[in-house]
Design an enzyme around this catalytic site. Structure first.
Site, PDB file in Angstrom:
ATOM      1  N   THR A  74      59.102 102.437  36.674  1.00 14.50           N
ATOM      2  CA  THR A  74      59.274 103.761  36.778  1.00 14.50           C
ATOM      3  C   THR A  74      59.182 104.393  38.153  1.00 14.50           C
ATOM      4  O   THR A  74      59.058 105.547  38.501  1.00 14.50           O
ATOM      5  CB  THR A  74      58.141 104.631  36.033  1.00 14.50           C
ATOM      6  N   GLU A  75      59.252 103.403  39.174  1.00  9.50           N
ATOM      7  CA  GLU A  75      58.706 103.575  40.608  1.00  9.50           C
ATOM      8  C   GLU A  75      60.000 104.315  41.102  1.00  9.50           C
ATOM      9  O   GLU A  75      59.692 105.465  42.184  1.00  9.50           O
ATOM     10  CB  GLU A  75      58.948 102.334  41.487  1.00  9.50           C
ATOM     11  N   VAL A  76      61.354 104.365  40.711  1.00 11.70           N
ATOM     12  CA  VAL A  76      62.209 105.367  41.263  1.00 11.70           C
ATOM     13  C   VAL A  76      62.011 107.065  40.929  1.00 11.70           C
ATOM     14  O   VAL A  76      62.603 107.755  41.842  1.00 11.70           O
ATOM     15  CB  VAL A  76      63.788 104.906  40.879  1.00 11.70           C
ATOM     16  N   PHE A 109      59.616 105.512  44.903  1.00 12.19           N
ATOM     17  CA  PHE A 109      59.327 104.212  45.243  1.00 12.19           C
ATOM     18  C   PHE A 109      60.567 103.247  45.115  1.00 12.19           C
ATOM     19  O   PHE A 109      61.526 103.730  44.329  1.00 12.19           O
ATOM     20  CB  PHE A 109      58.212 103.697  44.268  1.00 12.19           C
TER      21      PHE A 109
END
Length: 260
Positions: free
Chosen positions: A134-136, A140
């Site tokens: 889920t970073e984006v 991130f």
């Protein structure tokens, strides 16, 4: 050594590493990352034959803890680099561990938790367990984990998971090759122990040699990929979207992204 954020037990040749921050859904802190590295390095040097990862409470690992995000926009470039290098060391230590590894996933494993769970040699997960890179969604770049993910499932499927940041279930994770088996919750412990018994019946030297062979085949590519990942991580942490994503997440509002 003594541990604060994880529980480590050794029984009958099995090292059990349990993420132990149930009140925070076992979210990762720098301290937990360091302790996981230390526990794996101890396992590598010990006479244990199998390493099992689990999570206390409702989740396996909810990703990065909020405490680690707070103040992140004020960190120096040196501090950001140290963070990225620690994460790379965590995943590389897991990937290179000479003993067989099993993740018993009974609940959500998100972001870094997905990486930890799915990079084990065997990943057992209950039906409906949630995963996601889920970073984006908060600005991130899932840099370090991307190298290992491409090795596991190929670039096309990796692009889907990394670019959308979507949550997916254990059933889809199994279809992609990130989960070995989907196991009913009441049978997860028994199936984990059954797999442990199967592995312990094998030659420890032969299994270590097999893992060493697989690692050597990918080493040149992985070395270059991790170097690129660390550079991408450092670059991303200096962007508007990184600062805005962290701030929006902490303030529980919708981020206002830059123009890219």
């Amino acid at each position: 050594m003594s541990y604060v954020t994880i529980l480590v037990t050794d029984v009958d040749g099995v090292r059990m590493i349990t993420l132990n921050r149930p009140e925070r859904r076992n979210a990762m802190t720098p301290e937990m990352q360091q302790e996981l590295i230390a526990a794996m390095e101890e396992a590598a040097a010990s006479d244990c034959s199998v390493v099992v990862f689990a999570g206390a409470g409702e989740a396996f690992c909810a990703g990065l803890d909020l405490s680690a995000l707070q103040g992140m926009n004020d960190k120096s470039a040196v501090e950001h680099t140290a963070d990225a290098e620690r994460i790379a060391r965590l995943f590389r230590t897991l990937y290179e561990l000479p003993k067989p590894t099993i993740a018993a996933v009974h609940g959500a494993a998100i972001a870094g938790g997905t990486g930890l769970a799915t990079m084990c040699d065997f990943t057992l997960a209950v039906p409906g367990a949630k995963f996601g890179y889920t970073e984006v969604k908060i600005g991130f770049v899932p840099a370090v984990v991307s190298a290992f993910l491409v090795l596991q499932i190929g670039e096309k499927a990796a692009r889907d998971l990394l670019l959308t940041g979507r949550i997916f279930t254990s059933e889809e994770a199994q279809r992609l090759g990130l989960v070995n088996e989907v196991v009913d919750a009441e049978k997860l412990t028994a199936r984990t122990l059954e797999l442990v018994g199967m592995l312990r019946a094998n030659s420890p030297e032969a299994m270590a040699a097999t893992k060493r062979l697989l690692r050597a085949q990918n080493k040149p590519w992985l070395n270059a990929a991790i170097a690129e990942a660390l550079a991408a991580n450092a670059e991303a942490r200096g962007t508007h979207d990184f600062r805005e994503g962290v701030a929006a997440f902490l303030e529980k509002r919708k981020p206002v992204w830059g123009r890219g």
